[in-house]
Design a protein around this motif. Structure first.
Motif, PDB file in Angstrom:
ATOM      1  N   PHE A 115       0.823  -1.197   0.000  1.00 33.61           N
ATOM      2  CA  PHE A 115       0.000   0.000   0.000  1.00 33.61           C
ATOM      3  C   PHE A 115       0.866   1.259   0.000  1.00 33.61           C
ATOM      4  CE2 PHE A 115      -2.660   3.289   1.926  1.00 33.61           C
ATOM      5  CZ  PHE A 115      -3.716   3.277   1.029  1.00 33.61           C
ATOM      6  N   VAL A 116       1.977   1.220   0.724  1.00 29.56           N
ATOM      7  CA  VAL A 116       2.883   2.368   0.771  1.00 29.56           C
ATOM      8  C   VAL A 116       3.481   2.617  -0.617  1.00 29.56           C
ATOM      9  CG1 VAL A 116       5.043   3.229   1.779  1.00 29.56           C
ATOM     10  CG2 VAL A 116       3.383   2.032   3.217  1.00 29.56           C
ATOM     11  N   GLU A 117       3.837   1.556  -1.311  1.00 28.19           N
ATOM     12  CA  GLU A 117       4.372   1.708  -2.679  1.00 28.19           C
ATOM     13  C   GLU A 117       3.304   2.252  -3.630  1.00 28.19           C
ATOM     14  OE1 GLU A 117       7.752  -1.752  -3.111  1.00 28.19           O
ATOM     15  OE2 GLU A 117       5.649  -2.383  -2.960  1.00 28.19           O
ATOM     16  N   LEU A 118       2.071   1.800  -3.475  1.00 36.83           N
ATOM     17  CA  LEU A 118       0.976   2.320  -4.306  1.00 36.83           C
ATOM     18  C   LEU A 118       0.764   3.808  -4.041  1.00 36.83           C
ATOM     19  CD1 LEU A 118      -1.650  -0.565  -4.055  1.00 36.83           C
ATOM     20  CD2 LEU A 118      -0.232   0.031  -6.018  1.00 36.83           C
ATOM     21  N   ARG A 119       0.845   4.191  -2.778  1.00 32.96           N
ATOM     22  CA  ARG A 119       0.700   5.609  -2.430  1.00 32.96           C
ATOM     23  C   ARG A 119       1.805   6.429  -3.075  1.00 32.96           C
ATOM     24  NH1 ARG A 119       2.262   8.529   2.560  1.00 32.96           N
ATOM     25  NH2 ARG A 119       1.051  10.441   2.543  1.00 32.96           N
ATOM     26  N   GLN A 120       3.017   5.921  -3.066  1.00 34.58           N
ATOM     27  CA  GLN A 120       4.142   6.622  -3.689  1.00 34.58           C
ATOM     28  C   GLN A 120       3.943   6.712  -5.203  1.00 34.58           C
ATOM     29  OE1 GLN A 120       6.616   8.340  -2.367  1.00 34.58           O
ATOM     30  NE2 GLN A 120       7.268   8.863  -4.442  1.00 34.58           N
ATOM     31  N   MET A 121       3.435   5.645  -5.801  1.00 30.18           N
ATOM     32  CA  MET A 121       3.170   5.663  -7.246  1.00 30.18           C
ATOM     33  C   MET A 121       2.102   6.702  -7.584  1.00 30.18           C
ATOM     34  SD  MET A 121       3.241   1.590  -8.151  1.00 30.18           S
ATOM     35  CE  MET A 121       2.957   1.792  -9.912  1.00 30.18           C
ATOM     36  N   LEU A 122       1.100   6.836  -6.725  1.00 30.90           N
ATOM     37  CA  LEU A 122       0.080   7.870  -6.926  1.00 30.90           C
ATOM     38  C   LEU A 122       0.700   9.253  -6.832  1.00 30.90           C
ATOM     39  CD1 LEU A 122      -2.989   6.486  -4.956  1.00 30.90           C
ATOM     40  CD2 LEU A 122      -2.934   7.081  -7.371  1.00 30.90           C
ATOM     41  N   ALA A 123       1.586   9.435  -5.858  1.00 32.92           N
ATOM     42  CA  ALA A 123       2.199  10.746  -5.638  1.00 32.92           C
ATOM     43  C   ALA A 123       3.081  11.166  -6.813  1.00 32.92           C
ATOM     44  CB  ALA A 123       3.005  10.735  -4.339  1.00 32.92           C
ATOM     45  N   GLY A 125       2.908   9.914  -9.902  1.00 32.32           N
ATOM     46  CA  GLY A 125       2.213   9.786 -11.185  1.00 32.32           C
ATOM     47  C   GLY A 125       2.560   8.545 -11.984  1.00 32.32           C
ATOM     48  N   SER A 126       3.406   7.691 -11.456  1.00 34.36           N
ATOM     49  CA  SER A 126       3.810   6.508 -12.221  1.00 34.36           C
ATOM     50  C   SER A 126       2.713   5.447 -12.293  1.00 34.36           C
ATOM     51  CB  SER A 126       5.083   5.898 -11.617  1.00 34.36           C
ATOM     52  OG  SER A 126       4.855   5.449 -10.302  1.00 34.36           O
ATOM     53  N   ILE A 127       1.671   5.590 -11.513  1.00 31.62           N
ATOM     54  CA  ILE A 127       0.580   4.616 -11.540  1.00 31.62           C
ATOM     55  C   ILE A 127      -0.321   4.822 -12.758  1.00 31.62           C
ATOM     56  CG2 ILE A 127      -1.160   5.874 -10.198  1.00 31.62           C
ATOM     57  CD1 ILE A 127      -1.533   3.149  -8.650  1.00 31.62           C
ATOM     58  N   ASP A 128      -0.269   6.023 -13.341  1.00 31.31           N
ATOM     59  CA  ASP A 128      -1.154   6.371 -14.462  1.00 31.31           C
ATOM     60  C   ASP A 128      -0.575   5.845 -15.775  1.00 31.31           C
ATOM     61  OD1 ASP A 128      -3.055   7.404 -16.139  1.00 31.31           O
ATOM     62  OD2 ASP A 128      -2.347   9.468 -15.990  1.00 31.31           O
ATOM     63  N   ILE A 129      -1.033   4.662 -16.171  1.00 36.45           N
ATOM     64  CA  ILE A 129      -0.572   4.103 -17.447  1.00 36.45           C
ATOM     65  C   ILE A 129      -1.529   4.447 -18.583  1.00 36.45           C
ATOM     66  CG2 ILE A 129       0.686   2.216 -16.336  1.00 36.45           C
ATOM     67  CD1 ILE A 129      -1.623   0.348 -17.234  1.00 36.45           C
ATOM     68  N   LEU A 130      -2.633   5.116 -18.256  1.00 39.34           N
ATOM     69  CA  LEU A 130      -3.645   5.427 -19.263  1.00 39.34           C
ATOM     70  C   LEU A 130      -3.610   6.876 -19.746  1.00 39.34           C
ATOM     71  CD1 LEU A 130      -6.561   3.448 -17.639  1.00 39.34           C
ATOM     72  CD2 LEU A 130      -5.432   2.897 -19.782  1.00 39.34           C
ATOM     73  N   GLY A 131      -2.729   7.686 -19.208  1.00 48.70           N
ATOM     74  CA  GLY A 131      -2.691   9.100 -19.559  1.00 48.70           C
ATOM     75  C   GLY A 131      -2.447   9.351 -21.041  1.00 48.70           C
ATOM     76  N   LYS A 132      -1.439   8.720 -21.599  1.00 45.40           N
ATOM     77  CA  LYS A 132      -1.118   8.900 -23.022  1.00 45.40           C
ATOM     78  C   LYS A 132      -2.252   8.372 -23.895  1.00 45.40           C
ATOM     79  CE  LYS A 132       2.238   9.124 -26.345  1.00 45.40           C
ATOM     80  NZ  LYS A 132       2.008   9.953 -27.398  1.00 45.40           N
ATOM     81  N   PHE A 133      -2.874   7.290 -23.467  1.00 47.24           N
ATOM     82  CA  PHE A 133      -4.008   6.740 -24.210  1.00 47.24           C
ATOM     83  C   PHE A 133      -5.128   7.774 -24.312  1.00 47.24           C
ATOM     84  CE2 PHE A 133      -8.088   4.430 -24.282  1.00 47.24           C
ATOM     85  CZ  PHE A 133      -7.918   3.713 -25.463  1.00 47.24           C
TER      86      PHE A 133
END
Length: 149
Positions: A115-123, A125-133
């Protein structure tokens, strides 16, 4: 030639030209309306496909972040949507969707995220794989809108 014959021919030619102009105008109007309806229908069909893809990709990505075992049913649905995009969409949209599918599969192979890693990914922006799409889809819709006018 008699003046009455010339007058009659002129009236017939005028009537023929007027009728032809009317038919041509009606045909062009009908053609334009059909094209506009087709483009609107095509746009709605693509919007629905992209919405379904985004929802399915999000589910698969979240599952991949938390589990090492892939959800094959969800992945199959995702790749079915990618295949539909190859038929219905521009090459850029289909290629970007394919990249997302590959990222999801690669994510299954990576270690599970806490969960801590997911929070860091949110912070960061690396969690967003759909942005370019989303950007590519928006550009495609703008292109379709330009074709309509």
């Amino acid at each position: 030639m008699n003046a009455s014959v010339i007058s009659a021919l002129a009236a017939l030619v005028g009537a023929a030209i007027g009728g032809l102009t009317s038919v041509l105008a009606s045909w062009l109007t009908q053609r334009t309306q059909v094209r506009a309806e087709w483009l609107a229908h095509d746009r709605v069909r693509r919007q629905e496909l992209y919405k379904e893809f985004i929802e399915e990709a999000t589910k698969c990505y979240v599952d991949a972040l938390q589990h090492g075992e892939p959800d094959l049913h969800s992945l199959a649905n995702l790749y079915a949507k990618i295949s539909r995009m190859r038929v219905q969409s521009s090459r850029k949209v289909a290629d970007e969707a394919d990249l997302i599918g590959r990222k999801i599969v690669d994510t299954y192979l990576a270690p599970d995220k806490t969960f801590v890693e997911l929070r860091q990914m949110l912070a960061d922006g690396s969690i967003d794989i759909l942005g370019k799409f989303g950007e590519v889809c928006r550009a495609e819709f703008e292109s379709l809108r330009a074709q309509q006018f």
